[in-house]
Design a protein around this motif. Structure first.
Motif, mmCIF file in Angstrom:
data_model
loop_
_atom_site.group_PDB
_atom_site.id
_atom_site.type_symbol
_atom_site.label_atom_id
_atom_site.label_comp_id
_atom_site.label_asym_id
_atom_site.label_seq_id
_atom_site.Cartn_x
_atom_site.Cartn_y
_atom_site.Cartn_z
ATOM 1 N N ASP A 131 0.846 -1.194 0.000
ATOM 2 C CA ASP A 131 0.000 0.000 0.000
ATOM 3 C C ASP A 131 0.886 1.251 0.000
ATOM 4 O O ASP A 131 1.157 1.846 1.042
ATOM 5 C CB ASP A 131 -0.920 -0.018 1.220
ATOM 6 N N SER A 132 1.366 1.643 -1.170
ATOM 7 C CA SER A 132 2.216 2.829 -1.285
ATOM 8 C C SER A 132 1.807 3.613 -2.524
ATOM 9 O O SER A 132 1.197 3.092 -3.458
ATOM 10 C CB SER A 132 3.699 2.448 -1.353
ATOM 11 N N LEU A 133 2.159 4.892 -2.512
ATOM 12 C CA LEU A 133 1.823 5.797 -3.613
ATOM 13 C C LEU A 133 3.040 6.655 -3.933
ATOM 14 O O LEU A 133 3.609 7.285 -3.044
ATOM 15 C CB LEU A 133 0.643 6.704 -3.223
ATOM 16 N N LEU A 134 3.435 6.665 -5.197
ATOM 17 C CA LEU A 134 4.544 7.498 -5.637
ATOM 18 C C LEU A 134 4.007 8.776 -6.258
ATOM 19 O O LEU A 134 3.255 8.744 -7.240
ATOM 20 C CB LEU A 134 5.400 6.757 -6.670
ATOM 21 N N ALA A 135 4.376 9.922 -5.675
ATOM 22 C CA ALA A 135 4.107 11.225 -6.285
ATOM 23 C C ALA A 135 5.272 11.503 -7.221
ATOM 24 O O ALA A 135 6.384 11.809 -6.775
ATOM 25 C CB ALA A 135 3.988 12.299 -5.222
ATOM 26 N N LEU A 136 5.034 11.378 -8.517
ATOM 27 C CA LEU A 136 6.113 11.431 -9.502
ATOM 28 C C LEU A 136 6.072 12.748 -10.272
ATOM 29 O O LEU A 136 5.185 12.977 -11.101
ATOM 30 C CB LEU A 136 5.986 10.243 -10.465
ATOM 31 N N GLN A 137 7.044 13.601 -9.985
ATOM 32 C CA GLN A 137 7.177 14.857 -10.724
ATOM 33 C C GLN A 137 7.876 14.543 -12.047
ATOM 34 O O GLN A 137 9.060 14.234 -12.088
ATOM 35 C CB GLN A 137 7.986 15.859 -9.909
ATOM 36 N N VAL A 138 7.136 14.623 -13.128
ATOM 37 C CA VAL A 138 7.651 14.217 -14.436
ATOM 38 C C VAL A 138 8.800 15.115 -14.885
ATOM 39 O O VAL A 138 9.792 14.639 -15.440
ATOM 40 C CB VAL A 138 6.509 14.214 -15.468
ATOM 41 N N ALA A 139 8.667 16.400 -14.638
ATOM 42 C CA ALA A 139 9.733 17.356 -14.958
ATOM 43 C C ALA A 139 9.714 18.459 -13.919
ATOM 44 O O ALA A 139 8.651 18.887 -13.473
ATOM 45 C CB ALA A 139 9.560 17.940 -16.362
ATOM 46 N N ASN A 140 10.903 18.912 -13.538
ATOM 47 C CA ASN A 140 11.004 19.936 -12.505
ATOM 48 C C ASN A 140 10.902 21.326 -13.111
ATOM 49 O O ASN A 140 11.587 21.647 -14.090
ATOM 50 C CB ASN A 140 12.327 19.783 -11.755
ATOM 51 N N GLY A 141 10.061 22.159 -12.514
ATOM 52 C CA GLY A 141 9.816 23.484 -13.061
ATOM 53 C C GLY A 141 10.942 24.472 -12.841
ATOM 54 O O GLY A 141 10.999 25.509 -13.511
#
Length: 360
Positions: A131-141
């Motif tokens: 039970d885990s969730l990855l918050a994945l920032q596709v590209a950094n602003g």
């Protein structure tokens, strides 16, 4: 005489074609699409056509999309909608502050990044809870650095994935597996105040805000802004076909000129693994706010710090996580209307400003 400023900030005006269409959109799209009148029926058709246009460019079916009027809540919707009280939230050290805020008061795990801004895949533990969730920032602003999304996702086979496309926009394709995604219309020169939440499966996502009724979100975006968003994405995509390579070449020229012409400078990220239009430079022995003022007087607007405003020029947690200089930073964003001569003039102004500041 007005002071002419060349824009190198992350913000850009509404796409010219969308700006022209917006006035007509207010004339046509004033009725409530959910009512039964003739005007509402027309508005409903316009809404459905706009959603279909946006969905086709995102390569996501229209029924998977929700539209919100406050993009600042986009990551909250995308992440919190997938969370349960027991879920481990995984995020990187360079994520946006709103992601850090979600992780602050719950069970979470922060991934480190290398000096190139990419997530250290070795820091992913093989025995993470199911039970885990990855918050994945596709590209950094701030740096433009993109992540190896598919590789990271493959290392977390049981984790849910919430993707942040707010900076990447349409410049990076969807990964092969995702559960939610957040887009901001401004990434394709759409209007302010249009956020898009993509939801892969209704039974895996819930509205995290207090609500009554079956609607997934309030869908509070005004129809004229939605119509302008559709026009902007159509026009921006057409422009980007030729502009992407041109902007990458301009960024390469900019980086090489700064590297050769200004000593003691950190350049964030490798251009080959970054968005084509975002560049971040940090100069030793230079105050970032003073540098911004010098450039403004010379006719150039750039960003600096973790969020560029008169009230907030705090050091960047992104640069700190990458082990780079956090002071004397400028972020230079190239746009579809940025010309080679603009970049040449900016480089000259930067050299002059840094030299003057360092000599005082």
């Amino acid at each position: 005489m007005a002071h002419h400023i060349t824009n190198f900030t992350s913000q850009a005006p509404l796409h010219p074609v969308a700006r022209e269409a917006l006035l007509g959109a207010f004339d046509q799209g004033w009725a409530d699409p959910d009512k039964l009148s003739y005007q509402s029926s027309t508005a409903r058709i316009l809404r459905d056509e706009s959603v279909a246009t946006i969905a086709s460019h995102l390569k996501i079916a229209p029924h998977h999309l929700e539209f919100i009027a406050d993009p600042a809540l986009g990551n909250f919707y995308a992440i919190a909608g997938l969370l349960k009280p027991s879920t481990l939230l995984i995020h990187s050290a360079i994520d946006r502050s709103e992601v850090m805020a979600i992780a602050h008061d719950r069970k979470s795990m922060q991934l480190t990044v290398g000096s190139n801004g990419e997530i250290n895949c070795d820091s992913l533990e093989p025995d993470l809870p199911h039970d885990s969730l990855l918050a994945l920032q596709v590209a950094n602003g701030e740096t433009g650095v993109t992540q190896q999304c598919d590789r990271i996702i493959d290392l977390l086979p049981t984790s849910k994935i919430a993707c942040d496309f707010s900076s990447a926009g349409l410049r990076v394709p969807l990964p092969h597996r995702w559960d939610s995604a957040f887009f901001d219309a401004k990434s394709w020169q759409g209007p302010e105040g249009v956020g898009i939440i993509a939801i892969a499966a209704d039974d895996q996502w819930h509205n995290p805000l207090p609500h009554i009724g079956p609607q997934r979100t309030t869908s509070s975006v005004s129809l004229p802004l939605l119509m302008a968003t559709a026009v902007a994405i159509d026009s921006w995509v057409s422009d980007e076909v030729s502009e992407s390579q041109r902007l990458r070449a301009l960024s390469s020229f900019l980086r090489s000129e700064i590297h050769a012409g200004i000593p003691d400078c950190d350049i964030a990220g490798d251009l080959d693994s970054s968005l084509p239009h975002i560049n971040s430079f940090s100069f030793l022995y230079v105050n970032g706010e003073e540098l911004l003022r010098h450039l403004d007087r010379a006719g150039f607007a750039v960003d600096s710090g973790s969020a560029c405003s008169a009230q907030n020029l705090t050091p960047s947690h992104v640069l700190a996580a990458m082990g780079l200089l956090t002071h004397g930073n400028v972020r230079i964003t190239l746009h579809h209307d940025t010309q080679h001569d603009d970049v040449v003039a900016l480089v000259a102004a930067l050299k002059s400003a840094v030299s003057e500041i360092r000599s005082t």
